[in-house]
Design a protein around this motif. Structure first.
Motif, PDB file in Angstrom:
ATOM      1  N   LEU A 283       0.827  -1.206   0.000  1.00 48.34           N
ATOM      2  CA  LEU A 283       0.000   0.000   0.000  1.00 48.34           C
ATOM      3  C   LEU A 283       0.859   1.252   0.000  1.00 48.34           C
ATOM      4  CD1 LEU A 283      -2.754   1.413   0.246  1.00 48.34           C
ATOM      5  CD2 LEU A 283      -2.580   1.125   2.729  1.00 48.34           C
ATOM      6  N   VAL A 284       1.876   1.276   0.873  1.00 44.23           N
ATOM      7  CA  VAL A 284       2.778   2.425   0.945  1.00 44.23           C
ATOM      8  C   VAL A 284       3.519   2.590  -0.378  1.00 44.23           C
ATOM      9  CG1 VAL A 284       4.825   3.356   2.075  1.00 44.23           C
ATOM     10  CG2 VAL A 284       3.032   2.288   3.447  1.00 44.23           C
ATOM     11  N   GLY A 285       3.977   1.468  -0.932  1.00 43.11           N
ATOM     12  CA  GLY A 285       4.686   1.538  -2.208  1.00 43.11           C
ATOM     13  C   GLY A 285       3.803   2.053  -3.329  1.00 43.11           C
ATOM     14  N   SER A 286       2.534   1.607  -3.332  1.00 45.96           N
ATOM     15  CA  SER A 286       1.610   2.075  -4.364  1.00 45.96           C
ATOM     16  C   SER A 286       1.330   3.564  -4.219  1.00 45.96           C
ATOM     17  CB  SER A 286       0.299   1.285  -4.273  1.00 45.96           C
ATOM     18  OG  SER A 286       0.524  -0.089  -4.489  1.00 45.96           O
ATOM     19  N   LEU A 287       1.202   4.017  -2.983  1.00 45.75           N
ATOM     20  CA  LEU A 287       1.007   5.451  -2.759  1.00 45.75           C
ATOM     21  C   LEU A 287       2.237   6.243  -3.209  1.00 45.75           C
ATOM     22  CD1 LEU A 287      -0.755   5.432   0.736  1.00 45.75           C
ATOM     23  CD2 LEU A 287      -1.782   5.965  -1.491  1.00 45.75           C
ATOM     24  N   ALA A 288       3.416   5.667  -2.990  1.00 47.76           N
ATOM     25  CA  ALA A 288       4.638   6.332  -3.445  1.00 47.76           C
ATOM     26  C   ALA A 288       4.660   6.412  -4.973  1.00 47.76           C
ATOM     27  CB  ALA A 288       5.863   5.574  -2.941  1.00 47.76           C
ATOM     28  N   SER A 289       4.227   5.317  -5.616  1.00 50.61           N
ATOM     29  CA  SER A 289       4.145   5.339  -7.078  1.00 50.61           C
ATOM     30  C   SER A 289       3.148   6.391  -7.541  1.00 50.61           C
ATOM     31  CB  SER A 289       3.725   3.963  -7.612  1.00 50.61           C
ATOM     32  OG  SER A 289       4.684   2.982  -7.289  1.00 50.61           O
ATOM     33  N   GLY A 290       2.030   6.497  -6.806  1.00 56.94           N
ATOM     34  CA  GLY A 290       1.048   7.528  -7.140  1.00 56.94           C
ATOM     35  C   GLY A 290       1.613   8.921  -6.982  1.00 56.94           C
ATOM     36  N   ALA A 291       2.419   9.112  -5.933  1.00 54.39           N
ATOM     37  CA  ALA A 291       3.044  10.424  -5.730  1.00 54.39           C
ATOM     38  C   ALA A 291       4.013  10.755  -6.860  1.00 54.39           C
ATOM     39  CB  ALA A 291       3.776  10.434  -4.385  1.00 54.39           C
ATOM     40  N   ILE A 292       4.716   9.739  -7.351  1.00 53.15           N
ATOM     41  CA  ILE A 292       5.642   9.953  -8.479  1.00 53.15           C
ATOM     42  C   ILE A 292       4.868  10.349  -9.729  1.00 53.15           C
ATOM     43  CG2 ILE A 292       7.267   8.772 -10.018  1.00 53.15           C
ATOM     44  CD1 ILE A 292       8.085   7.072  -7.560  1.00 53.15           C
ATOM     45  N   LEU A 293       3.739   9.678  -9.962  1.00 50.84           N
ATOM     46  CA  LEU A 293       2.905  10.035 -11.108  1.00 50.84           C
ATOM     47  C   LEU A 293       2.426  11.478 -11.003  1.00 50.84           C
ATOM     48  CD1 LEU A 293       0.756   6.773 -11.482  1.00 50.84           C
ATOM     49  CD2 LEU A 293       2.573   7.553 -12.995  1.00 50.84           C
ATOM     50  N   TRP A 294       2.060  11.876  -9.790  1.00 53.13           N
ATOM     51  CA  TRP A 294       1.620  13.263  -9.582  1.00 53.13           C
ATOM     52  C   TRP A 294       2.767  14.228  -9.817  1.00 53.13           C
ATOM     53  CZ3 TRP A 294      -2.643  15.950  -9.471  1.00 53.13           C
ATOM     54  CH2 TRP A 294      -2.633  17.233  -8.910  1.00 53.13           C
ATOM     55  N   TRP A 295       3.941  13.855  -9.411  1.00 46.75           N
ATOM     56  CA  TRP A 295       5.115  14.717  -9.571  1.00 46.75           C
ATOM     57  C   TRP A 295       5.407  14.965 -11.061  1.00 46.75           C
ATOM     58  CZ3 TRP A 295       8.219  17.496  -6.381  1.00 46.75           C
ATOM     59  CH2 TRP A 295       9.450  17.932  -6.877  1.00 46.75           C
ATOM     60  N   PHE A 296       5.177  13.925 -11.865  1.00 49.89           N
ATOM     61  CA  PHE A 296       5.431  14.044 -13.302  1.00 49.89           C
ATOM     62  C   PHE A 296       4.146  14.323 -14.092  1.00 49.89           C
ATOM     63  CE2 PHE A 296       9.116  11.474 -11.965  1.00 49.89           C
ATOM     64  CZ  PHE A 296      10.142  12.154 -12.584  1.00 49.89           C
ATOM     65  N   ARG A 297       3.128  14.887 -13.433  1.00 50.72           N
ATOM     66  CA  ARG A 297       1.833  15.084 -14.079  1.00 50.72           C
ATOM     67  C   ARG A 297       1.918  16.008 -15.298  1.00 50.72           C
ATOM     68  NH1 ARG A 297       2.143  18.035  -9.519  1.00 50.72           N
ATOM     69  NH2 ARG A 297       1.443  20.222  -9.494  1.00 50.72           N
ATOM     70  N   PHE A 298       2.826  16.978 -15.241  1.00 51.72           N
ATOM     71  CA  PHE A 298       2.917  17.915 -16.368  1.00 51.72           C
ATOM     72  C   PHE A 298       3.493  17.210 -17.599  1.00 51.72           C
ATOM     73  CE2 PHE A 298       3.267  20.715 -12.581  1.00 51.72           C
ATOM     74  CZ  PHE A 298       2.064  21.391 -12.749  1.00 51.72           C
ATOM     75  N   THR A 299       4.433  16.285 -17.371  1.00 53.54           N
ATOM     76  CA  THR A 299       4.966  15.509 -18.498  1.00 53.54           C
ATOM     77  C   THR A 299       3.874  14.647 -19.103  1.00 53.54           C
ATOM     78  OG1 THR A 299       7.150  15.422 -17.445  1.00 53.54           O
ATOM     79  CG2 THR A 299       6.706  13.813 -19.181  1.00 53.54           C
ATOM     80  N   ILE A 300       3.063  14.031 -18.229  1.00 51.64           N
ATOM     81  CA  ILE A 300       1.979  13.172 -18.713  1.00 51.64           C
ATOM     82  C   ILE A 300       0.944  13.988 -19.477  1.00 51.64           C
ATOM     83  CG2 ILE A 300       0.101  11.633 -17.981  1.00 51.64           C
ATOM     84  CD1 ILE A 300       1.855  10.831 -15.603  1.00 51.64           C
ATOM     85  N   GLN A 301       0.678  15.234 -18.997  1.00 52.85           N
ATOM     86  CA  GLN A 301      -0.269  16.111 -19.698  1.00 52.85           C
ATOM     87  C   GLN A 301       0.244  16.492 -21.083  1.00 52.85           C
ATOM     88  OE1 GLN A 301      -0.858  19.382 -17.007  1.00 52.85           O
ATOM     89  NE2 GLN A 301      -2.205  18.226 -15.632  1.00 52.85           N
ATOM     90  N   GLU A 302       1.564  16.649 -21.174  1.00 52.60           N
ATOM     91  CA  GLU A 302       2.163  17.011 -22.460  1.00 52.60           C
ATOM     92  C   GLU A 302       2.036  15.864 -23.461  1.00 52.60           C
ATOM     93  OE1 GLU A 302       3.806  19.717 -23.718  1.00 52.60           O
ATOM     94  OE2 GLU A 302       3.294  20.932 -21.973  1.00 52.60           O
ATOM     95  N   VAL A 303       2.293  14.629 -22.995  1.00 53.22           N
ATOM     96  CA  VAL A 303       2.240  13.455 -23.889  1.00 53.22           C
ATOM     97  C   VAL A 303       1.437  12.357 -23.175  1.00 53.22           C
ATOM     98  CG1 VAL A 303       3.559  11.824 -25.261  1.00 53.22           C
ATOM     99  CG2 VAL A 303       4.520  14.068 -24.733  1.00 53.22           C
ATOM    100  N   VAL A 304       0.144  12.320 -23.443  1.00 52.79           N
ATOM    101  CA  VAL A 304      -0.736  11.360 -22.765  1.00 52.79           C
ATOM    102  C   VAL A 304      -0.359   9.918 -23.103  1.00 52.79           C
ATOM    103  CG1 VAL A 304      -3.130  10.629 -22.451  1.00 52.79           C
ATOM    104  CG2 VAL A 304      -2.601  13.051 -22.757  1.00 52.79           C
ATOM    105  N   ALA A 305       0.255   9.711 -24.254  1.00 45.49           N
ATOM    106  CA  ALA A 305       0.624   8.353 -24.674  1.00 45.49           C
ATOM    107  C   ALA A 305       1.611   7.692 -23.711  1.00 45.49           C
ATOM    108  CB  ALA A 305       1.219   8.399 -26.075  1.00 45.49           C
ATOM    109  N   ILE A 306       2.278   8.497 -22.892  1.00 41.06           N
ATOM    110  CA  ILE A 306       3.219   7.946 -21.908  1.00 41.06           C
ATOM    111  C   ILE A 306       2.521   6.960 -20.968  1.00 41.06           C
ATOM    112  CG2 ILE A 306       4.616   8.555 -19.881  1.00 41.06           C
ATOM    113  CD1 ILE A 306       5.395  11.114 -21.348  1.00 41.06           C
ATOM    114  N   VAL A 307       1.257   7.269 -20.656  1.00 40.11           N
ATOM    115  CA  VAL A 307       0.505   6.448 -19.698  1.00 40.11           C
ATOM    116  C   VAL A 307       0.402   4.991 -20.180  1.00 40.11           C
ATOM    117  CG1 VAL A 307      -1.752   6.154 -18.591  1.00 40.11           C
ATOM    118  CG2 VAL A 307      -0.812   8.449 -18.908  1.00 40.11           C
TER     119      VAL A 307
END
Length: 478
Positions: free
Chosen positions: A319-343
């Motif tokens: 659970l903690v690891g998954s939340l950490a992964s979620g935090a990383i995704l949030w940290w890179f949210r602007f990159t994901i917004q730029e190129v949605v295909a990354i997801v």
């Protein structure tokens, strides 16, 4: 002359091996039929037929039937149908440590003491060791003084050591004993465990050597044992860990191994049938630890809430690891917004890195348990897993590069995905290899390093590497 210290299962007579034995599949089918029949007869209350069926089974099969029945009342009924107090004792010795207290709960201590008279001392120590201490002491007081003292001595050794699993019923003779006298003693040794070797001792009871039964039969009747002894004997001490004992027996294909106390005094032996139980027990423990479960869960005798308590800490790690992964995704949210295909490739990176880490750690932990991997092999093992990670990373990275190019129409995105999986595989292989070896060096059970810990760590690492590279290359993959 065959070295009796290395007499192996392969040296058993060919005629014995030529007996037609049922296959494993056939044995399982036979047991399934027996279990179904027992359940039907119990339901019908056909006690006479049930008694006849149960008493034709081997004690190990009766114990297996008892374990698979649904209610305590059914289990107790089957146990009480076993004819003969000695046969009941044999059945108890085949039961799991969780089932023994249940079966003996309604038995009077005197009945249990009488029941255990025909059970080997090491099995008695095992049975009493899983009973409540007060009840075990009460049973001991009702046993013969000689028998109870032998059991107490075995129970005094720490659990999981050679002393706790050895049997004291073996054949040891003074080295001055003649071959003829040894054969006579062998014929009278009704209480000894299966005799694979004859052990010779000096006046102080120290082990001086062993002799094979074959050698005993081909020498002159007046020849003393000391004239035919093999003195370079593989042995263990009473405080040797049972895993190490199992490793030695497996490595050298022994049928029995002597156990020595302080000063080299021979106090017991451990036979291959006990080693099989040790290997099964240790493998089960390691597998459950790697899965983040408890040993008790394997027998399905824990309550739902107990199982929850055992598993929750490991799931909390995830659970903690998954939340950490979620935090990383949030940290890179602007990159994901730029190129949605990354997801598209985030689940691929996370899953594959975790799986590779689990594969590597499982192989290392298994190697440590069997003795095929030693601490001195650290760098050799690490470089081997790195090479494997490199080759797998190149193959999978190339496939993902092509996939990204074709699917998303971006060669640079494919390059980022391919490079990410390559780097992640290298790190995953390294971490999953080094962690168990370092834990072993620190005398910590390496099994705890696998499963949830490795997979969670590599999920976080893989996603971080992927999104980090994607951020660097974002101008090219838009």
């Amino acid at each position: 002359m065959m070295d009796p210290a290395h007499i192996t299962e392969s040296s058993v007579s060919d005629s014995a091996k030529s007996e037609v034995l049922p296959t494993e599949h056939g044995q399982q089918r036979k047991f399934d039929v027996v279990l179904l029949s027992v359940r039907r007869l119990l339901k019908r209350g056909a006690i006479a037929n049930l008694t006849n069926l149960i008493n034709r089974l081997h004690p190990a099969d009766i114990a297996r039937v008892i374990v698979h029945l649904d209610t305590p009342q059914e289990r107790q009924t089957i146990f009480e149908l076993v004819k003969g107090i000695a046969e009941q004792g044999q059945v108890v010795s085949e039961l799991s440590k969780e089932m023994i207290p249940q079966i003996l709960a309604d038995q009077h201590p005197a009945e249990i003491a009488w029941m255990l008279r025909s059970v080997p001392a090491d099995d008695v120590a095992y049975i009493l060791g899983v009973l409540p201490e007060e009840r075990a002491q009460e049973i001991l007081t009702l046993m013969k003084a000689e028998e109870s003292q032998e059991v107490v001595n075995l129970m005094a050794y720490p659990k999981g050591t050679a002393g706790s699993i050895m049997t004291t019923e073996f054949l040891a003779l003074p080295e001055e004993t003649t071959a003829q006298e040894a054969i006579q003693r062998l014929q009278q040794a009704t209480k000894a465990e299966t005799v694979f070797y004859i052990y010779a001792t000096d006046a102080e009871g120290r082990l001086t050597g062993v002799v094979s039964l074959r050698e005993l039969l081909v020498v002159a009747p007046t020849a003393p044992l000391k004239s035919m002894l093999m003195r370079d004997v593989l042995s263990v001490t009473v405080d040797t860990d049972q895993e190490e004992v199992a490793r030695q027996v497996a490595n050298y294909n022994l049928l029995a191994i002597p156990v020595l106390a302080e000063g080299g005094r021979l106090v017991g032996i451990i036979t291959v049938d006990d080693i099989v139980d040790v290997i099964r027990e240790e493998d089960t423990k390691d597998m459950l630890k790697m899965a983040g479960a408890a040993e008790e869960d394997a027998e399905m005798h824990t309550t739902s809430m107990q199982a929850v308590g055992h598993r929750l800490p490991w799931l909390f790690t995830n659970l903690v690891g998954s939340l950490a992964s979620g935090a990383i995704l949030w940290w890179f949210r602007f990159t994901i917004q730029e190129v949605v295909a990354i997801v598209t490739f985030i689940p691929v990176i996370a899953a594959m890195s975790g799986n590779l880490g689990l594969q590597s750690s499982t192989l290392i932990i298994r190697g440590l348990a069997t003795g095929r991997v030693e601490l001195s092999d650290l760098w050799k093992v690490v470089f081997r897993e790195l090479r494997i990670g490199l080759f797998l990373g190149l193959i999978c990275g190339t496939l993902l590069l092509i996939t990204g190019w074709v699917w998303q129409g971006s060669g640079f995105l494919g390059l980022v995905v391919g490079a990410s999986i390559l780097l992640t595989f290298l790190i995953s292989a390294s971490l999953a290899t080094v962690t168990p070896l370092l834990l072993k060096k620190c005398t910590i059970d390496p099994a705890v390093a696998a499963g949830p810990f490795i997979t969670t760590a590599m999920d976080i690492t893989g996603v971080t590497i992927y999104l980090g590279l994607a951020t660097i290359m974002v101008e090219y993959i838009r």
